[in-house]
Design an enzyme around this catalytic site. Structure first.
Site, PDB file in Angstrom:
ATOM      1  N   LYS A 173      -5.736  -0.601   5.963  1.00  0.00           N
ATOM      2  CA  LYS A 173      -5.119   0.473   5.160  1.00  0.00           C
ATOM      3  C   LYS A 173      -5.657   1.872   5.484  1.00  0.00           C
ATOM      4  O   LYS A 173      -4.949   2.859   5.317  1.00  0.00           O
ATOM      5  CB  LYS A 173      -5.333   0.205   3.661  1.00  0.00           C
ATOM      6  CG  LYS A 173      -4.492  -0.928   3.105  1.00  0.00           C
ATOM      7  CD  LYS A 173      -4.688  -0.996   1.598  1.00  0.00           C
ATOM      8  CE  LYS A 173      -3.910  -2.123   0.975  1.00  0.00           C
ATOM      9  NZ  LYS A 173      -3.936  -2.078  -0.487  1.00  0.00           N
ATOM     10  N   ASP A 175       0.681   1.660  -4.068  1.00  0.00           N
ATOM     11  CA  ASP A 175      -0.071   0.881  -5.074  1.00  0.00           C
ATOM     12  C   ASP A 175      -0.112   1.583  -6.431  1.00  0.00           C
ATOM     13  O   ASP A 175       0.254   1.009  -7.454  1.00  0.00           O
ATOM     14  CB  ASP A 175      -1.514   0.646  -4.610  1.00  0.00           C
ATOM     15  CG  ASP A 175      -1.594  -0.424  -3.531  1.00  0.00           C
ATOM     16  OD1 ASP A 175      -0.719  -1.307  -3.498  1.00  0.00           O
ATOM     17  OD2 ASP A 175      -2.536  -0.365  -2.718  1.00  0.00           O
TER      18      ASP A 175
END
Ligand code: ATR
Length: 300
Positions: A72, A108
């Site tokens: 990420k 997210d």
């Protein structure tokens, strides 16, 4: 699902990826929405493979990919553009191929806030929030929560230094709208110790667990919930089990509960919409995930 020469391909880069629920959730979504897309898992080893894998999004004309652990942060250097939210969080979990340009997003936190609204009707603005944890998941959730202008946020972590550092980092890096909103939020850190667990959540409107406490064989997050404000929501990002001991306690006290699958589905829904431009069929996504996890019923 029928794959033809016209099917648009998306996928996920991670290592490991075998446990990911995203292929099932996204393929169910494409089918429910009647879209000619398919979602494929790609195991990408750490190191040089990430660069070539990211370049392959263009070479193979994929529409985009999700990015999961451990890539990420690393993927960011191979992208053409990074959305301000992902830049502030310092991690990308969704990439979109926009006519040969790779753009990175972090869905997210956005998914988290969206699912609070969609699944339990909770608006963060003006509310008092207590968040347990200051790790990677806490980072994106905290940024998204702060962006909504709550009255206050307490970040309680076992190692309080990490909570302090996270808050300082957001304060120092804040710019534009986010800086303005942050100026009106009372943000504090606390040690997640016995004393905090006893009274730290008193007067809160939202309690969110971003730690791994409550997951499978881990001990629960044993925080006293009886002093929460009426109408409070208790939220857990852990989805295995779907009903953690924290959520079971909240339910017994008649507070609204928001489980980890809601966030997972909502962050996937944001990605789906970025890739397809269509509204995500969240109910079909949730049903597919619950079937895979062996959970009966739809508690959204
Ligand atoms: P993630 O990406 O899932 O957030 P992480 O970055 O490793 O994972 O963060 C894990 C979080 O769970 C941290 O807030 C961690 O607290 P510390 O920073 O003090 O380590 C918290 N955590 C994990 N196990 C815990 C435990 N047994 N008790 C309290 N907090 C715990």
């Amino acid at each position: 699902m029928i794959i033809t020469g016209r099917t648009r391909i998306v996928g996920i880069f991670g290592d490991p990826v075998h446990h990911s629920l995203s292929p099932v959730i996204q393929n169910a979504a494409f089918e429910a929405a009647g879209l000619d897309f398919a979602y494929v898992p790609f195991r990408v080893h750490p190191g040089d493979d990430l660069k070539s894998a990211t370049e392959s999004v263009l070479a193979l004309n994929l529409r985009g990919v999700n990015i999961t652990i451990p890539h990420k942060v690393g993927v960011m250097e191979y992208l053409d553009e990074i959305d301000p939210h992902a830049r502030a969080v310092g991690a990308v979990n969704t990439v979109v191929n926009e006519n040969g340009e790779l753009k990175g997003y972090n869905t997210d936190g956005l998914g988290y806030v969206r699912s609070l609204v969609e699944s339990v009707g909770f608006e963060v603005k003006g509310k008092r929030v207590v968040m347990a944890g200051a790790g990677g998941a806490a980072r994106s959730i905290l940024y998204a929560l702060l962006s909504e202008g709550p009255a206050s946020v307490v970040v309680a972590n076992r190692s309080v230094d990490k909570a302090r550092k996270l808050i300082e980092e957001f304060a120092e890096g804040a710019e534009g709208e986010f800086a303005k909103t942050l100026g009106s939020v009372e943000v504090t850190s606390a040690t997640l110790d016995t004393a905090f667990l006893a009274t730290g959540a008193d007067g809160a409107d939202l309690v969110v667990n971003t730690t791994s406490l409550g997951m499978d064989s881990n001990p629960p997050l044993d925080i006293t919930l009886s002093g929460l404000n009426s109408g409070a929501v208790v939220s857990d990002i852990v989805y295995s089990p779907l009903e953690t001991p924290l959520l079971a306690t909240a339910r017994a006290l008649s507070f609204a509960v928001h489980d980890g699958l809601s966030m997972l589905i909502a962050q996937g829904a944001v990605g789906f919409e970025l890739w397809t431009g269509a509204k995500a069929p969240v109910d079909a996504m949730r049903q597919a995930a619950e079937a895979l996890l062996g959970v009966v019923g739809n508690r959204r």
